[in-house]
Enzyme design. Structure first.
Site, PDB file in Angstrom:
ATOM      1  N   SER A 423       0.852  -1.183   0.000  1.00 20.47           N
ATOM      2  CA  SER A 423       0.000   0.000   0.000  1.00 20.47           C
ATOM      3  C   SER A 423       0.885   1.229   0.000  1.00 20.47           C
ATOM      4  O   SER A 423       1.962   1.224   0.599  1.00 20.47           O
ATOM      5  CB  SER A 423      -0.929   0.010   1.219  1.00 20.47           C
ATOM      6  OG  SER A 423      -0.172  -0.064   2.409  1.00 20.47           O
ATOM      7  N   SER A 425       0.951   5.874  -0.336  1.00 20.69           N
ATOM      8  CA  SER A 425       0.357   7.018   0.352  1.00 20.69           C
ATOM      9  C   SER A 425      -1.147   7.058   0.141  1.00 20.69           C
ATOM     10  O   SER A 425      -1.905   7.398   1.039  1.00 20.69           O
ATOM     11  CB  SER A 425       0.994   8.316  -0.170  1.00 20.69           C
ATOM     12  OG  SER A 425       2.367   8.321   0.078  1.00 20.69           O
ATOM     13  N   PHE A 426      -1.570   6.703  -1.082  1.00 19.56           N
ATOM     14  CA  PHE A 426      -2.988   6.743  -1.410  1.00 19.56           C
ATOM     15  C   PHE A 426      -3.346   5.468  -2.168  1.00 19.56           C
ATOM     16  O   PHE A 426      -2.923   5.280  -3.296  1.00 19.56           O
ATOM     17  CB  PHE A 426      -3.324   7.975  -2.265  1.00 19.56           C
ATOM     18  CG  PHE A 426      -2.924   9.269  -1.627  1.00 19.56           C
ATOM     19  CD1 PHE A 426      -3.724   9.862  -0.664  1.00 19.56           C
ATOM     20  CD2 PHE A 426      -1.737   9.892  -1.970  1.00 19.56           C
ATOM     21  CE1 PHE A 426      -3.351  11.051  -0.067  1.00 19.56           C
ATOM     22  CE2 PHE A 426      -1.362  11.083  -1.380  1.00 19.56           C
ATOM     23  CZ  PHE A 426      -2.172  11.669  -0.423  1.00 19.56           C
ATOM     24  N   LYS A 444      -1.130   0.667  -8.948  1.00 20.94           N
ATOM     25  CA  LYS A 444      -1.626   1.443  -7.807  1.00 20.94           C
ATOM     26  C   LYS A 444      -3.076   1.805  -8.099  1.00 20.94           C
ATOM     27  O   LYS A 444      -3.387   2.392  -9.132  1.00 20.94           O
ATOM     28  CB  LYS A 444      -0.780   2.697  -7.613  1.00 20.94           C
ATOM     29  CG  LYS A 444      -1.167   3.496  -6.385  1.00 20.94           C
ATOM     30  CD  LYS A 444      -0.239   4.671  -6.159  1.00 20.94           C
ATOM     31  CE  LYS A 444       1.127   4.228  -5.683  1.00 20.94           C
ATOM     32  NZ  LYS A 444       1.943   5.378  -5.235  1.00 20.94           N
ATOM     33  N   ASP A 579       8.853  12.889   0.221  1.00 23.75           N
ATOM     34  CA  ASP A 579       8.535  11.737   1.073  1.00 23.75           C
ATOM     35  C   ASP A 579       9.579  10.634   0.899  1.00 23.75           C
ATOM     36  O   ASP A 579       9.246   9.451   0.808  1.00 23.75           O
ATOM     37  CB  ASP A 579       7.138  11.200   0.741  1.00 23.75           C
ATOM     38  CG  ASP A 579       6.541  10.382   1.892  1.00 23.75           C
ATOM     39  OD1 ASP A 579       7.062  10.492   3.018  1.00 23.75           O
ATOM     40  OD2 ASP A 579       5.561   9.652   1.660  1.00 23.75           O
TER      41      ASP A 579
END
EC number: 2.7.11.25
Length: 717
Positions: A423, A425-426, A444, A579
């Site tokens: 998984s 960030s989104f 994704k 990030d």
């Protein structure tokens, strides 16, 4: 009052607590014939064995033992106590090692008794019966369950909401009875896989398998107890510790009789599909049904045939060798076929080779099915001469020498969805395969609840590019931790997820670099927004640290060098990742670094470079730089600080500030506290980290400057 008889026959009265230990010092001095010093020892309170065994020359002189002969006798005797103590400790250690050795031996014999075959797991069904299942080759929970479901009796199959019998793996659960907590533990997918493939987990001989609408029955629990008692019986041969387990089991049995067992992990469904592993492509090619459990088998076979043919066409037309790093299933299978054929050819006599071998034909790739006719074959017959299907036409025709080669990887029009592998960030990340070419992908995916949300295409790319900055500014206002917070509805949060995914797509379109994950395209289908990315077999830095612990410094420099090369490329494109952390650094099985997850990245423009506005608080707290925490500036130097934090991760196996909560870490960083540099790092490594953690971002070196640091040159491997 205690009375003790001395060697001379007189009585020695001991009348207070201070002199309770006098018999020892007295006997000690009598044994060596030095009782004349007894009063001196008593006055200095040297009366116990612990005090006497540490006597030395200076202490004896202070006690008035002036004769050398007496001193030697006293010292020799006192030192013997230390030797005896050491011998006792050695003997205790030997006994402990023997117990550990016997425990290991007994455990192995126990496992071999309860689980006769290496890759077998015992599942208990709700009617109390047990099934032994071979899980060899099953590397996710779905494939393990699927192998058992095929053997279930009809009356134990699950039923869906319409009352129809279903064999879908998501309709079944696996429990294990935890006798230490007296609860039924509902297993996560990753727990099931771990237990099934571990050699030292005795739970694998008593897993309870039930349909999702049921809980383990009394019969199933009773069978589990019987198997557990067999385990205890084997352990009882090890030593006295097993008696406690037996007593504990009796208590548990009594408690269970009084009421139902409590079920643990009731919130399992929230994360039941997360199986955070990225196996090698060749591993997947040998177990396709396991990694694509929900895909129709005929469709999977068709994809394999087309992928194999496509690879064969390109190999012949270009006369190119097959890449060892290819993620294309056809390339992998063709390479395996060619390797077998080459080995066979080398074993033939040269004369027979010239007369009998027709080199104009390509051998077909055919694998026989396993002996179990009920099992779905994981090895597919890709080229069958006898096949009469329309798609099985011979591709060596008139136009075989005219091959259209793609100049770039196009967005897949049709793809197969596999197991969840992580998984971001989104949204979640799934294993995917291009249904036409067989190329493996990481997909994704995020659900779209609002139908008016569209995916940017090449036609409206410019419009989206013009609106990108405005959308990004609005997104930052919403996400800004420092701004005044408003109540967030689920719709707003979901909209942000979709916006972030579209933002990531816009950035990835521009990026083409060895150390950046490759973008294949995007699509909107079935209420989902999909981003197709390069599949990186291996795993992230954080997953490697969890599995193997901290890295050697030479390996750290190798990975750091590649991270900085990728970061330098991003900064050249005026993109800040924002990030950088271990979870977003993928390492393939050949050691190549791939930076991923651009959900909150930012593209700087001359306009927002000049703007003197408050920066947003974006990123993962423990990897944030001071200027990000203070919201004073948005610069590329934030990625340099985060890269230094990743180096700390690789050195220690933990993120920076591991002893603090997120709020405490924000306070520490905001008050100019730098992460602690590992003391075991080399001097050059420490110097590198000090430069990366320069508090003033204006003096912090760039990625290109850090690439020239001696630390990265000293450990080239």
């Amino acid at each position: 009052m205690e009375q003790t008889q001395t060697a001379e026959g007189t009585d020695l009265l001991i009348g207070d607590e201070k002199t309770n230990d006098l018999p020892f010092v007295q006997l000690f001095l009598e044994e060596i014939g030095c009782t004349q010093y007894l009063d001196s020892f008593i006055q200095c309170n040297l009366v116990t064995e612990e005090e006497i065994k540490y006597l030395d020359k200076d202490i004896l002189i202070a006690l008035g033992v002036n004769k050398i002969g007496d001193r030697l006798k006293i010292l020799r005797k006192s030192k013997s106590f230390q030797r005896d103590k050491r011998i006792e400790q050695v003997n205790r250690l030997k006994n402990l090692m023997e117990k550990v050795s016997s425990l290991s031996t007994a455990t192995l014999s126990m496992n071999s008794e309860l689980i006769p075959e290496k890759h077998c797991v015992i599942f208990i069904l709700n009617d109390g019966s047990a099934k032994k299942v071979n899980v060899n080759g099953c590397f996710n929970a779905d494939s393990i369950k699927k192998r058992l479901i095929r053997r279930l009796p009809h009356e134990l199959l699950a039923t869906n909401s319409n009352g129809e019998v279903t064999k879908m793996v998501q309709d079944y659960d696996v429990f294990v009875l935890d006798y230490t907590k007296n609860v039924l533990h509902l297993l996560y997918d990753v727990e099931l896989v771990t237990i099934c493939h571990a050699n030292d987990r005795v739970e694998k001989n008593r897993l309870i398998f039930v349909s999702k609408d049921q809980t383990p029955s009394d019969k199933a629990i009773s069978t589990s107890k019987k198997l557990y008692l067999r385990t205890l019986s084997a352990l009882s041969q090890v030593g006295p510790s097993s008696s406690n387990l037996l007593a504990q089991n009796k208590g548990i049995s009594h408690n269970n009789a009084e009421g139902k067992l409590r079920i643990d992990n009731t919130e399992k469904d929230r994360i039941r599909q997360i199986f955070n592993q990225r196996p090698p492509s060749e591993f997947i090619s040998t177990n396709l049904a396991g990694y694509f459990p929900h895909t129709d088998m005929k469709r999977l076979q068709k994809t394999m045939r087309e992928s194999f043919r496509h690879s064969a066409r390109l190999s012949i037309a270009q006369r190119r060798p097959l890449s060892a790093e290819s993620n294309n299933i056809g390339d992998i299978l063709l390479k395996h076929s060619n390797a077998v054929d080459m080995a066979l050819l080398q074993g033939l006599d040269q004369t027979r080779l010239s007369s009998k071998l027709d080199t104009t034909k390509i051998p077909k790739l055919a694998h026989k099915r396993p002996e179990d006719n009920d099992a779905i074959s994981n090895q597919l017959e890709l080229l069958s001469v006898e096949s009469g299907e329309e798609e099985d036409h011979d591709f060596f025709g008139e136009d075989s020498d005219i091959v259209s080669l793609p100049t770039k990887i196009a967005t897949p029009k049709n793809w197969l969805k596999g197991a969840c592998i992580g998984s971001g960030s989104f949204g979640s990340v799934y294993l995917g395969m291009n249904a036409h070419t067989g190329e493996l992908m990481a997909v994704k995916q995020v659900e779209i609840k609002n139908n008016n949300i569209g995916v940017p295409t090449d036609n409206n790319k410019q419009a989206n590019s013009d609106e990108n900055n405005e959308q990004e500014e609005q997104q930052e206002k919403i996400e800004d931790v420092g701004a005044v917070s408003h109540p967030k509805t689920n719709q707003n949060i979901h909209r942000k997820m979709v916006d972030a995914l579209q933002h990531e797509m816009n950035l990835l379109k521009e990026l083409h670099h060895e150390n950046i994950v490759t973008y294949y395209g995007a699509s909107q289908e079935g209420g989902n927004l999909n981003i197709f990315l390069e599949y990186v077999p291996g795993g992230s830095v954080s997953s490697m640290l969890n599995n193997y612990g901290p890295f050697e410094e030479s390996l750290i420099t190798n990975f750091t060098r590649q991270i900085l090369i990728g970061v330098a490329y991003l900064h050249k494109k005026n993109i800040i990742h924002r990030d950088i952390k271990g979870a977003n650094i993928l390492i393939d099985i050949k050691g190549c670094v791939k930076i991923t997850d651009f959900g909150i990245s930012k593209k700087l423009s001359p306009l927002n470079k000049k703007q003197n506005k408050r920066a947003s608080l974006q990123g993962s707290v423990f990897w944030m730089s001071p200027e990000v925490v203070k919201q004073t500036a948005t610069t590329a130097k934030a990625d340099i600080w985060s890269t230094g934090c990743v180096v700390i991760e690789m050195f220690t196996g933990k993120h920076p500030f591991p002893d603090f909560s997120q709020m405490q870490a924000i306070f520490k960083i905001g008050t100019n506290t730098t992460p602690e540099i590992p003391s075991w790092a080399t001097s050059e490594g420490k110097n590198f980290l000090r430069k990366a953690f320069e508090l003033d971002y204006q003096y912090r070196p760039s990625a290109l400057e850090l690439l020239q640091h001696p630390w990265l040159d000293a450990h080239i491997i």
